[in-house]
Scaffold this motif. Structure first.
Motif, PDB file in Angstrom:
ATOM      1  N   GLN A   1       6.001  11.373  -1.135  1.00  0.00           N
ATOM      2  CA  GLN A   1       4.803  11.493  -1.640  1.00  0.00           C
ATOM      3  C   GLN A   1       3.840  10.568  -1.157  1.00  0.00           C
ATOM      4  N   ASP A   2       4.530   9.295  -0.877  1.00  0.00           N
ATOM      5  CA  ASP A   2       3.623   8.021  -0.453  1.00  0.00           C
ATOM      6  C   ASP A   2       3.433   7.900   0.921  1.00  0.00           C
ATOM      7  N   LEU A   3       3.907   8.791   1.714  1.00  0.00           N
ATOM      8  CA  LEU A   3       3.710   8.552   3.308  1.00  0.00           C
ATOM      9  C   LEU A   3       2.145   8.891   3.431  1.00  0.00           C
ATOM     10  N   ASN A   4       1.826   7.787   4.339  1.00  0.00           N
ATOM     11  CA  ASN A   4       0.487   8.105   4.786  1.00  0.00           C
ATOM     12  C   ASN A   4       0.700   8.559   6.294  1.00  0.00           C
ATOM     13  N   PRO A   5      -0.397   9.111   7.185  1.00  0.00           N
ATOM     14  CA  PRO A   5      -0.436   9.770   8.194  1.00  0.00           C
ATOM     15  C   PRO A   5       0.595   8.783   9.485  1.00  0.00           C
ATOM     16  N   ASP A   6       0.178   7.528   9.458  1.00  0.00           N
ATOM     17  CA  ASP A   6       0.920   6.616  10.565  1.00  0.00           C
ATOM     18  C   ASP A   6       2.474   6.584  10.226  1.00  0.00           C
TER      19      ASP A   6
ATOM     20  N   GLN B   1       0.680  -1.241  -0.055  1.00  0.00           N
ATOM     21  CA  GLN B   1      -0.011   0.122   0.129  1.00  0.00           C
ATOM     22  C   GLN B   1       0.850   1.218   0.033  1.00  0.00           C
ATOM     23  N   LEU B   2       2.131   1.136  -0.253  1.00  0.00           N
ATOM     24  CA  LEU B   2       3.135   2.370   0.191  1.00  0.00           C
ATOM     25  C   LEU B   2       3.602   2.989  -1.104  1.00  0.00           C
TER      26      LEU B   2
END
Length: 90
Positions: free
Chosen positions: A75-80, A42-43
């Motif tokens: 650009q692929d970082l999610n909040p967690d 998912q990254l």
């Protein structure tokens, strides 16, 4: 669990490195939970973009264990994951 983050790239090309042992960190449980939620599928692509960071994460369940490595583009970082890398980089 030992979590290492190396951030490279960006406008100036600087490198930052941090490491944290979740067994001794005050928020070790939250760190371990964030690591468990990581799903490399998912990254995103991990491909760098101009003037953006690349994050390389290593996770070792124990000091002597072989690490699991994940590379993530900014650009692929999610909040967690954004919280996790900033926490480790300190």
């Amino acid at each position: 669990m030992i979590v290492t983050v190396v951030r490279s790239g960006g406008f100036a090309g600087l490198v930052a490195r941090g490491e944290i042992d979740t067994n001794t960190a005050e928020d070790g449980g939250r760190l371990e939970e964030a690591v468990r939620r990581l799903d490399p599928a998912q990254l995103g692509t991990g491909r760098p973009q101009p003037d953006r960071y690349i994050y390389r994460l290593q996770v070792r369940p124990e000091a002597e264990a072989d690490p699991t490595e994940i590379t993530v583009a900014e650009q692929d970082l999610n909040p967690d994951l954004a919280w996790l890398v900033e926490r480790v980089l300190g």
